[in-house]
Design a protein around this motif. Structure first.
Motif, mmCIF file in Angstrom:
data_model
loop_
_atom_site.group_PDB
_atom_site.id
_atom_site.type_symbol
_atom_site.label_atom_id
_atom_site.label_comp_id
_atom_site.label_asym_id
_atom_site.label_seq_id
_atom_site.Cartn_x
_atom_site.Cartn_y
_atom_site.Cartn_z
ATOM 1 N N PRO A 1 0.809 -1.222 0.000
ATOM 2 C CA PRO A 1 0.000 0.000 0.000
ATOM 3 C C PRO A 1 0.840 1.269 0.000
ATOM 4 O O PRO A 1 1.955 1.291 0.527
ATOM 5 C CB PRO A 1 -0.783 -0.099 1.323
ATOM 6 N N ALA A 2 0.292 2.298 -0.605
ATOM 7 C CA ALA A 2 0.871 3.643 -0.493
ATOM 8 C C ALA A 2 0.372 4.249 0.816
ATOM 9 O O ALA A 2 -0.742 3.982 1.254
ATOM 10 C CB ALA A 2 0.429 4.498 -1.675
ATOM 11 N N VAL A 3 1.242 5.036 1.446
ATOM 12 C CA VAL A 3 0.877 5.697 2.702
ATOM 13 C C VAL A 3 0.906 7.200 2.483
ATOM 14 O O VAL A 3 1.963 7.755 2.150
ATOM 15 C CB VAL A 3 1.859 5.324 3.833
ATOM 16 N N GLN A 4 -0.235 7.823 2.642
ATOM 17 C CA GLN A 4 -0.275 9.278 2.465
ATOM 18 C C GLN A 4 0.138 9.999 3.756
ATOM 19 O O GLN A 4 -0.063 9.471 4.849
ATOM 20 C CB GLN A 4 -1.685 9.704 2.059
ATOM 21 N N GLY A 5 0.731 11.164 3.584
ATOM 22 C CA GLY A 5 1.105 11.957 4.761
ATOM 23 C C GLY A 5 2.480 11.602 5.306
ATOM 24 O O GLY A 5 2.909 12.141 6.322
ATOM 25 N N TRP A 6 3.177 10.655 4.651
ATOM 26 C CA TRP A 6 4.550 10.327 5.039
ATOM 27 C C TRP A 6 5.417 10.395 3.788
ATOM 28 O O TRP A 6 5.001 9.942 2.728
ATOM 29 C CB TRP A 6 4.648 8.899 5.599
ATOM 30 N N GLN A 7 6.614 10.916 3.921
ATOM 31 C CA GLN A 7 7.566 10.896 2.815
ATOM 32 C C GLN A 7 8.730 9.971 3.147
ATOM 33 O O GLN A 7 9.223 9.249 2.292
ATOM 34 C CB GLN A 7 8.108 12.319 2.535
ATOM 35 N N ASP A 8 9.143 10.003 4.414
ATOM 36 C CA ASP A 8 10.337 9.268 4.833
ATOM 37 C C ASP A 8 9.928 7.844 5.257
ATOM 38 O O ASP A 8 9.404 7.642 6.358
ATOM 39 C CB ASP A 8 11.000 10.038 5.981
#
Ligand SMILES: Cc1ncc(COP(=O)(O)O)c(C=O)c1O
Length: 381
Positions: free
Chosen positions: A323-330
């Protein structure tokens, strides 16, 4: 300058995540959503089938190695491909038994390329390719998978990265870790005209598609080397057996591949002996495993449905959710944050280089731990 020898330029000190994992383990443990090891997740191929089939081996043991592999074992593999949809017709000379799929890759890299040549591999991908390519002095060039199109292969990127020293295209279907299945021939592959090395170790695990078509059957126009083995298919990674199947267009490579396989004769005698019994009696167990993964995927998708940050979808196949996680870049910070809350996942960068943050979650995990892990993931993120 690093010292001579393979992997000498690699920093082998544990990374932040591994150090944190060790600390957490010492402090009482964590829920593990990363395992690809069926033998540690309560999935045990029926011991009585192995025991009964092995009885005859001890009574008849003789070392008469065939560089393509034991004839009865190859016949069993031919039967398996005859039953695939669509079927892949093979003759005994089209099959080479190896110690594992990993060894099969290594033999094919030596068969098809010289040091300094390059191979095309997907970004993201199963991480072993870097090491196998480095052992042969080969460069891996990444082609793109289109996340917005269910991780389909980006045909333009294939053509864009190939050059005169490109020797083969690596395809994993179902793909690790995205689960994408190649369902139809790709015109870009036909145009390139290069040999395909197709890893189908997750072939029985079909979810978003009715079945996984052998890429060799989709692309009779190209030399296709199909790789599989008993690690995933029968949950027997410890028994060390894999194979390479050559389609009609690849047959010309047979004599040299035979010599390469003869150089090591890596395929285990007992495992070859057992293979016909695995195919003849093991399919109910395979169905049980596929059912376990499906139930875990359904549970995760139901729990994550509508989650404000996690975007998961039913994979075409395989063991994993990515899954992609929104609100995180690192991704590393995200994985460390989850570990702080007692949950081990793989950050997406273990598999390649993508924009945004992704996580790899293994739906092979024992169901109670999987459910608890998904619950924690949904709560913590
Ligand atoms: C896509 C893929 N290919 C091959 C393998 C390894 O197979 P083997 O045990 O036959 O070397 C794995 C193991 O995780 C895998 O994920």
């Amino acid at each position: 300058m690093p010292p001579p020898g393979a992997f000498s330029a690699i920093d082998l000190t544990p990374n932040e995540l591994e150090l944190a994992r060790q600390r957490r383990l010492a402090a009482g443990g964590y829920l593990d959503l990363t395992s690809s090891n069926p033998t540690l997740q309560g999935l045990h191929f029926p011991a009585e089938i192995l025991r009964e089939a092995a009885e005859d081996y001890w009574a008849n043991r003789r070392y008469t190695p065939d560089p393509r592999g034991d004839a009865a074992a190859r016949a069993a593999v031919i039967g398996y491909y005859a039953g695939r949809t669509p079927p892949l017709p093979l003759t005994p000379d089209d099959l080479f038994l190896t110690a594992s799929t990993s060894e099969a890759y290594s033999l094919l890299f030596a068969l098809l390329a010289d040091p300094g040549d390059n191979l095309l591999a997907p970004n993201v991908t199963y991480p072993l390719f870097d090491y196998l390519a480095a052992l042969r002095g080969l460069e891996l060039r990444a082609y793109t998978l289109r996340e917005e199109a269910g991780w389909a292969i980006d045909e333009h990127s294939l053509a864009a990265v190939a050059d005169a020293r490109t020797r083969a295209v690596l395809i994993v279907s179902p793909h690790n870790p995205t689960g994408a299945v190649l369902r139809a021939p790709l015109p870009a592959l036909s145009q390139l005209g290069l040999p395909l090395i197709c890893d189908e170790v997750f072939a029985p695990f079909a979810y978003g598609v009715p079945h996984v078509p052998p890429v060799a059957a989709l692309h009779p126009d190209l030399p296709v080397f199909t790789l599989n083995g008993i690690s995933k298919l029968f949950a027997l990674p410890d028994m060390k057996l894999g194979w390479v199947a050559l389609n009609h267009a690849a047959r010309g490579f047979g004599p040299r591949l035979e010599l390469l396989n003869d150089t090591f004769l890596g395929a285990n005698g007992l495992s070859q002996w057992l293979l016909p019994a695995l195919f003849a009696r093991g399919m109910p167990f395979v169905a049980e495993m596929v059912g376990r993964v499906r139930a875990n995927l359904d549970l995760a998708l139901a729990r994550l449905d509508g989650h404000p940050r996690l975007r998961a979808r039913l994979p075409d196949g395989g063991y994993y959710l990515f899954p992609a996680v929104q609100g995180w870049q690192d991704e590393e910070a995200l994985a460390l944050h989850l570990l702080d809350h007692g949950l081990l996942v793989h950050p997406g960068y273990f598999y390649g280089d993508l924009p945004g943050a992704h996580l790899m979650l293994s739906a092979l995990t024992e169901p109670a731990s999987f459910a608890a892990g998904i619950e924690r993931l949904a709560a913590v993120i």
